[in-house]
Design a protein around this motif. Sequence first.
Motif, PDB file in Angstrom:
ATOM      1  N   SER A 218      34.609  58.149  57.303  1.00 51.08           N
ATOM      2  CA  SER A 218      34.445  56.942  56.499  1.00 51.08           C
ATOM      3  C   SER A 218      33.065  56.899  55.869  1.00 51.08           C
ATOM      4  O   SER A 218      32.772  56.053  55.060  1.00 51.08           O
ATOM      5  N   ASN A 219      32.218  57.845  56.249  1.00 48.74           N
ATOM      6  CA  ASN A 219      30.825  57.816  55.828  1.00 48.74           C
ATOM      7  C   ASN A 219      30.549  59.004  54.899  1.00 48.74           C
ATOM      8  O   ASN A 219      30.444  60.147  55.333  1.00 48.74           O
ATOM      9  N   ALA A 220      30.417  58.708  53.591  1.00 53.47           N
ATOM     10  CA  ALA A 220      30.272  59.781  52.610  1.00 53.47           C
ATOM     11  C   ALA A 220      28.966  60.551  52.803  1.00 53.47           C
ATOM     12  O   ALA A 220      28.910  61.755  52.554  1.00 53.47           O
ATOM     13  N   THR A 221      27.929  59.851  53.245  1.00 50.61           N
ATOM     14  CA  THR A 221      26.648  60.542  53.465  1.00 50.61           C
ATOM     15  C   THR A 221      26.791  61.537  54.604  1.00 50.61           C
ATOM     16  O   THR A 221      26.264  62.648  54.550  1.00 50.61           O
ATOM     17  N   LEU A 222      27.518  61.115  55.640  1.00 50.52           N
ATOM     18  CA  LEU A 222      27.713  62.017  56.771  1.00 50.52           C
ATOM     19  C   LEU A 222      28.565  63.222  56.354  1.00 50.52           C
ATOM     20  O   LEU A 222      28.298  64.348  56.766  1.00 50.52           O
ATOM     21  N   PHE A 224      28.549  64.563  53.465  1.00 53.45           N
ATOM     22  CA  PHE A 224      27.616  65.416  52.727  1.00 53.45           C
ATOM     23  C   PHE A 224      26.737  66.226  53.690  1.00 53.45           C
ATOM     24  O   PHE A 224      26.547  67.431  53.523  1.00 53.45           O
ATOM     25  N   LEU A 225      26.230  65.544  54.727  1.00 48.93           N
ATOM     26  CA  LEU A 225      25.362  66.230  55.692  1.00 48.93           C
ATOM     27  C   LEU A 225      26.123  67.307  56.451  1.00 48.93           C
ATOM     28  O   LEU A 225      25.619  68.409  56.676  1.00 48.93           O
ATOM     29  N   THR A 228      26.648  70.194  54.252  1.00 43.72           N
ATOM     30  CA  THR A 228      25.408  70.957  54.076  1.00 43.72           C
ATOM     31  C   THR A 228      25.095  71.754  55.339  1.00 43.72           C
ATOM     32  O   THR A 228      24.623  72.893  55.270  1.00 43.72           O
TER      33      THR A 228
END
Lengths: 418, 589
Positions: A218-222, A224-225, A228
């Motif tokens: 649910s967390n787009a930043t997570l 992305f991380l 990466t």
Amino acid sequence: MTCNCSRREFLARGLYGVSLGAGLPVFLSRTTAALTAQALQGTSMEKHPERILVVLELSGGNDGLNTVVPHGDPAYYRARPRIGIPAKEVLKVTDTFGFHPSMVGFERLYKDGRMGVVHGCGYDHPSLSHFSSMSYWHTGVPNAGEPLGWLGRVADDHLDAKSRNLIVNIGTSQSLAVRSAKHSPLVFNDPATFRRDGTDDQKKVLAQFGADAGAPASNATLDFLTATAKNAADSSDFVRQAASSYRTPVDYGIGGAFGGGLQRVAALIAAGMKTRLYYVSYPGNAFDTHVQQGDVHSRLLMYTADAVRAFLDDVARLGRADDVAVMMFTEFGRRVEENGSLGTDHGTAGPMFLFGKHDRIKGGFYGRPPSLTDLDDGNLKMTTDFRSVYATAIKEWLGYEDAATILKGRFDTLNAFA
Amino acid sequence: MSRRLWFPVWVLAGAAVLAAPASSSWIDDLSPISNADWNVERAAHLLERGGFGGTPEDVARLAALTPQQAVDSLVEYARIDNSGAQPFEESGIWDPGMDPFPPSRADAVRQGRERGEALGVKALPEGSPRRLQPVVDKFFYGLRANSIETQRLGVWWANRMLTSKRPLEEKLTLFWHGHFATGDAKVRDYRMMLRQNAMLRQNAEGSLRALLVGILKDPAMLVYLDNGENVKAHPNENFGRELLELFTMGVGHYSEKDVREGARAFTGWTNDVLAFKFDQDQHDFGAKTFLDRTGPLDGTDIIDTILTQPATGEHVAAKLYRYFVRDDMSPAVKTELGRSFRASGYEVKPLLRRIFLSKDFYSQPSTATQIKSPVVLVISTYKKMGLRALPTIPDFGRLTGALGQTLFDPPNVAGWAGGRTWITPATLMQRGNLFRDVLFADAARFRAPDRLMPATYARVGDNLAKGMNITEATKEGTGDAESNAQVDRDEDYNTRYASYRGYLMAFERAKPIPRSAAELSLVAMASAAHAGTPEALVDYFARRFLSVPLPEKDRTAFVEFFRGKSVTSESALRELLYLVLSAPEYQLS
């Protein structure tokens, strides 16, 4: 790589190129099929899916007039009585222009028809600040607050965001030029330190970060991380291995970081990285030659010419000359008149350079040389908007028709690539 | 801190992340949350964003208050006694005669030739060998000593971020440092950077107008944006352009003509070393038309005109929102925050209070979705470890610099781009690796960057010690001989020797940064938390340090890693914590 096969076959083979199976980490071999499928999907509109663009940045504002020397113009010698390059020393390639005597590598490339020189590149309302001007060249949108890099936008519009490592930036930090909304460029400087520290036990644990990447949370930043982390875990081994195992008979000279960076690019190409856009910077504002510039500039140009010539030879040796073009720029040229310290101050327009295989690039000079007497407050009036050269790389080389969208403006291309 | 308090927190955290039906309808809702909605998890979020996070005890203290009280405890920081905060202790490196500092070595040499002295030191008598050597030595001394002093300043500020009783004050000062980005690499005067830092802190929560007037008369900024060259005859647009583009309105709300007219209004705004100076001979007193206003406008008129524009309120409020809340901002929230910011006379404090109390601030997309900047990453880790002083082994500036952020040296006038741009595959790995250097600090192998001489200059010292003369001692290598010879050819001075001397003189005068590793006992921490099993330990570290739950597979791997190790072994606990701090989840705030 010369390949008479269909694009589809090419991708399936070319994704990891010649070295597939040879020294490739196991995890990459395992996922080849999946990645190939991804690449095929992402490149369905590609005209030249095999083509690579390598962009080289000379930071600090290279003195264009002492690089491509207008030896036939008396105004040059009037403006530069002490630091002008004597005509008899210039490596002449035309009646009016030639290269700095240390650039033997460029003279060779020019005579081989592997090099285009574009006169007088710049932009309207030039900034004489390194930072501002460099950021304009990075974004390709001068005098505006564009947040993304021009190469980042090329990737956003044309390269599959789910596919990794399509942009590689050799350097200690990411250049604004490759900043992308969708891609996470692979940025590294010293491949030897591109690894997780720790004991063997710890590395085993650390290596599995990102193993579940791709399962959307649910967390787009997570997301992305995690992606990466997976990219790092996968690529760092590959990059370290490719760089450390790469051997070439080609002499890149003694230019240190710049030649080393280009050699790393060659190593990744040799290892079959599917990277399409490479970015290498001559770091540390090196070309900011305000004082006593003679020897230091000569050395910088020699390193530059050596490294570029070597890289092109190396790529040819790898059988990829057809697929690789190089573009080189600096954030501004320098003032026409030498200053009181045997150096030059910040200026405006300067030459840009394009390189490629002799039957891919049309070698020679492009654009109109700026006048050395009709000046703007002592500075050259630019004759070619640098985005024309960008547009040339985007449209003629990479084969993307929407250069105007990417560059946020319409710019004529140079007809430099066959 | 008892475990009982933390158990429900964990449940709440999981619930908020995974389900949170209330919280998803809170998106873009600027109305305040109720007392009933206040809990430990939200208090932790407030402390993360409004400060640099904290220990479980710090969080519990906030959680015990009402949301209004908790927000006020951060926002009303002027009421908090901060007299314990130590001022920066200057080494006193700036000698009489060093002002104004020459822009280049060549300029120092020219002054020395023309006047027989420069930078407060005399050239040697005519006919002496290398008669300008003392001048050039002093020039390099100035550069090196200033660079060390700026490193010291960075350590001082970092320590203040860690120890201040007013965390929001420091977090905001860091915001303004990035907004009004100014770098010492160009300014080359730590005194200016120190004064700018104090001005930003002084006005951090006050009005935007005070900040703008302060920054546009700030010597560091005036130097950084070349406003000394902004003179009547040749207006320099650098300053006026960044004012509009970056500091206030944002692109698209003004014309190129406004940039030029604005630049004219700032002509003659310059500095006499550390003081603002209005040079009326260089100021253009003529009529200008800027935006909707015409007249003999000066710099202050330009600022006041800019402040009448709705774009200004929206641009700056949006930047604050992105810094404290999240990247994605709805147009409605932007308009509303911009409007109220402008209506309040651009007072920062009420804007922040409203944001921190809003349901939107606690909604799911606002929670644990930010990537910590390098400075915040390191400081908040030290906070969560409960450290009371900044560790200086490893070096703070080197840690954050390797990740792309050096205090007092933003990459350009646009500041740090932030967000996802902090993360590259290589920096993501480094973000974990650096905590290995913190947890296993090696004082014996540590080399202090403020006492480090690059190898090429260190060789000069070695050569001199061997009895070589200066000319011999400064010759470099074989391949480079010719280019290196250039600096020796000048009979007035030897540049490489001067650079070497500059380092030595700087090391004598600039105080060293005191070096110490983190004072940390994870054994005591684990024992106080009654974390006696591998599972309990992993869960405890995850709760204490992470803003999101650990993925199950990572938790399992960590537990397995620790199995068989002792909870009373400090090094074993540190090995485990290193793993937790290396998790991708740890980048989230």
